[in-house]
Design an enzyme around this catalytic site. Structure first.
Site, PDB file in Angstrom:
ATOM      1  N   HIS A 132     -10.474   7.600  -8.806  1.00 46.20           N
ATOM      2  CA  HIS A 132     -10.321   8.943  -8.229  1.00 46.20           C
ATOM      3  C   HIS A 132     -10.072   9.906  -9.400  1.00 46.20           C
ATOM      4  O   HIS A 132      -9.513   9.514 -10.425  1.00 46.20           O
ATOM      5  CB  HIS A 132      -9.096   8.902  -7.301  1.00 46.20           C
ATOM      6  CG  HIS A 132      -8.879  10.117  -6.472  1.00 46.20           C
ATOM      7  ND1 HIS A 132      -8.267  11.247  -6.957  1.00 46.20           N
ATOM      8  CD2 HIS A 132      -9.164  10.377  -5.168  1.00 46.20           C
ATOM      9  CE1 HIS A 132      -8.181  12.148  -5.988  1.00 46.20           C
ATOM     10  NE2 HIS A 132      -8.723  11.642  -4.896  1.00 46.20           N
ATOM     11  N   ASP A 209      -3.259   2.284  -9.068  1.00 49.40           N
ATOM     12  CA  ASP A 209      -3.254   3.382  -8.115  1.00 49.40           C
ATOM     13  C   ASP A 209      -3.353   2.777  -6.716  1.00 49.40           C
ATOM     14  O   ASP A 209      -4.414   2.305  -6.302  1.00 49.40           O
ATOM     15  CB  ASP A 209      -4.449   4.297  -8.434  1.00 49.40           C
ATOM     16  CG  ASP A 209      -4.679   5.359  -7.366  1.00 49.40           C
ATOM     17  OD1 ASP A 209      -3.969   5.349  -6.343  1.00 49.40           O
ATOM     18  OD2 ASP A 209      -5.582   6.187  -7.561  1.00 49.40           O
ATOM     19  N   GLN A 212      -4.839   3.894  -1.740  1.00 50.49           N
ATOM     20  CA  GLN A 212      -5.606   3.363  -0.602  1.00 50.49           C
ATOM     21  C   GLN A 212      -5.185   1.940  -0.240  1.00 50.49           C
ATOM     22  O   GLN A 212      -5.844   1.290   0.563  1.00 50.49           O
ATOM     23  CB  GLN A 212      -7.110   3.373  -0.925  1.00 50.49           C
ATOM     24  CG  GLN A 212      -7.692   4.740  -1.144  1.00 50.49           C
ATOM     25  CD  GLN A 212      -7.682   5.616   0.108  1.00 50.49           C
ATOM     26  OE1 GLN A 212      -7.631   5.118   1.232  1.00 50.49           O
ATOM     27  NE2 GLN A 212      -7.714   6.921  -0.089  1.00 50.49           N
ATOM     28  N   LYS A 235      -0.806   9.064   3.127  1.00 54.58           N
ATOM     29  CA  LYS A 235      -1.845   8.077   3.468  1.00 54.58           C
ATOM     30  C   LYS A 235      -1.213   6.840   4.119  1.00 54.58           C
ATOM     31  O   LYS A 235      -1.884   5.858   4.407  1.00 54.58           O
ATOM     32  CB  LYS A 235      -2.624   7.683   2.212  1.00 54.58           C
ATOM     33  CG  LYS A 235      -3.429   8.848   1.611  1.00 54.58           C
ATOM     34  CD  LYS A 235      -4.206   8.413   0.414  1.00 54.58           C
ATOM     35  CE  LYS A 235      -4.659   9.560  -0.457  1.00 54.58           C
ATOM     36  NZ  LYS A 235      -5.802  10.307   0.070  1.00 54.58           N
ATOM     37  N   CYS A 373     -13.850  12.837  -4.460  1.00 47.05           N
ATOM     38  CA  CYS A 373     -13.110  12.958  -5.733  1.00 47.05           C
ATOM     39  C   CYS A 373     -13.419  11.783  -6.669  1.00 47.05           C
ATOM     40  O   CYS A 373     -12.531  11.321  -7.395  1.00 47.05           O
ATOM     41  CB  CYS A 373     -11.604  13.089  -5.506  1.00 47.05           C
ATOM     42  SG  CYS A 373     -11.150  14.589  -4.656  1.00 47.05           S
TER      43      CYS A 373
END
Ligand code: PLP
Length: 421
Positions: A132, A209, A212, A235, A373
């Protein structure tokens, strides 16, 4: 798929959860809302909405600085939120959790603090081709400031990380490895344990990261062995504007602060200031206290539903969606990784993703269309963007059916399908 699909019983059980999310009861364009944009942000259960409202009506005061009861009460709630995040990630110590505005701010914190203090000319920063923008641009800032160089691990045609190339790119100059746990554009679940193992073998520090990942599977930072792990509350069924950075204690202790102000200091004079210990050192100014309270409620909610149950439900749904979408003529999946979580990304011959998004919207179906993104990844696939359906615990087979019906309608509107089809 990231867990073993457990059949339809789980799906039926999860469908009952729809009632926990008031927004799912509102119509859009006169249709039932079918919300399939969970990769961008998830909807909030009533428990989270109530927790934030209750904080303002019963508990609001600024933290840390007050001797009065309400301030101490609010500080307790904030501290309980930190402990909840520690539990969620299975961090060893509560001091290893720093609150941020979200994933983006957490990565910027690591880049500005750890990056500027530790990277030098010629050092290599290794990122993946599916990052991202928030795990690219902060490292470009640091590279420009320090003379470090960014290297990129390529992505295969199936949307997997090229692990052979990863191993080859790693060398004694690699100081930092930054990778998404799960790709927001493709749903690819990366082999993060192996990434951490190989990166540590050359002495590199690893940031994962988890934006998600955290809502779709159980995360254990101690088992992963990573140095930093970041995620956003919104999220994970929590509020916007709150997220967290996990950092290994010795790294955080050695890192300089990145923003100055109240709460992050020990003493201040005009000559010099000394700083509070980790994690306060990284939390300058009044934080998002209500956001922490909401995030705590969101974590309690997913823990009560059960992350294994959520993963199994979403896997069943993704399998079903993949089968149904595969039957639509002209539809091509982008990203067919062996391990995927909760995301179907695709393009349709003859229809731009934005047009798909607009037509689906008129049917009440919310998806995301565009580059997500991840412009370098889209360039890699030679595409301006994709259409992305991303799933959450409250999605059902009926939602997938509505998506498929909407896509057939789009094809009819574009003259690609007979009306009777
Ligand atoms: N990383 C990934 C993989 C994401 O999917 C996102 C958001 O879509 C981000 C980072 C940025 O998250 P936020 O905008 O909440 O900071």
């Amino acid at each position: 798929m990231n867990a073993i699909a457990q059949g339809t019983d789980m799906t039926i059980e999860m469908a009952a959860r729809v009632a926990d999310f008031p927004i799912l009861g509102r119509p859009v364009h006169g249709r039932r809302l079918v919300y399939l944009d969970n990769g961008a942000t998830t909807q909030k259960p009533q428990a989270v909405i109530d927790a934030e409202a209750r904080f303002y009506s019963e508990s609001n005061a600024n933290i840390h600085r007050g001797v009065h009861w309400l301030s101490q009460h609010s500080t307790d709630l904030y501290d309980q939120g930190r402990e909840r995040v520690r539990q969620l990630l299975n961090a060893a110590q509560v001091e290893e959790i720093v609150f941020t505005r979200g994933t983006t701010e957490a990565i910027n914190l690591v880049a500005a603090s750890w990056g500027r203090a530790n990277l030098n000319e010629g050092d290599e920063i290794l990122l993946s081709g599916m990052e991202h923008h928030s795990n690219i641009v902060p490292w470009q800032f640091v590279a420009q400031q320090t003379g470090a160089v960014i290297k990129v691990v390529p992505v295969t045609d199936d949307g997997e990380l090229d692990m052979g190339a990863f191993s080859q790119l790693l060398n004694e100059r690699t100081r930092f490895v930054g990778m998404c746990h799960v790709s927001n554009a493709l749903g690819t679940v990366n082999p993060v344990e192996e990434i951490v193992r190989q990166a540590h073998a050359v002495g590199a520090v690893v940031l994962l990261d988890g934006a998600q990942a955290v809502a779709h599977q159980r995360v254990d930072v101690q088992a992963l062995g990573c140095d930093f792990y970041v995620f956003s509350g919104h999220k994970l069924y929590g509020p916007t504007g709150i997220g967290a950075l996990y950092g290994r204690r010795e790294l955080l202790d050695a890192m300089p602060p990145w923003q100055g102000g109240g709460d992050m200091i020990h003493t201040v004079s005009f000559e010099r200031s000394t700083y509070a210990p980790t994690p306060q050192k990284f939390e300058a100014g009044t934080p998002n206290i209500a956001g922490v309270v909401g995030l705590k409620a969101a974590i309690a909610y997913v823990q009560e539903v059960g992350l294994e149950a959520i993963a199994a439900h979403e896997d069943t749904l993704l399998q079903y969606a993949t089968e149904q979408l595969a039957g639509i003529p002209g539809l091509r999946f982008i990203g067919q990784a062996r391990q995927r979580a909760a995301i179907a990304s695709f393009v349709m011959e003859g229809i731009h993703p934005h047009d798909l998004g607009t037509i689906l919207d008129m049917e009440g179906v919310a998806i995301r269309a565009g580059h997500h993104c991840t412009m370098p990844l889209m360039t890699r696939f030679g595409l301006p963007g994709t259409a992305r359906a991303s799933f959450a615990l409250y999605n059902t087979r009926e939602d997938v059916d509505a998506l498929v019906a909407g896509l057939h309608k789009a094809r009819r509107l574009f003259g690609l399908e007979e009306r009777s089809a």
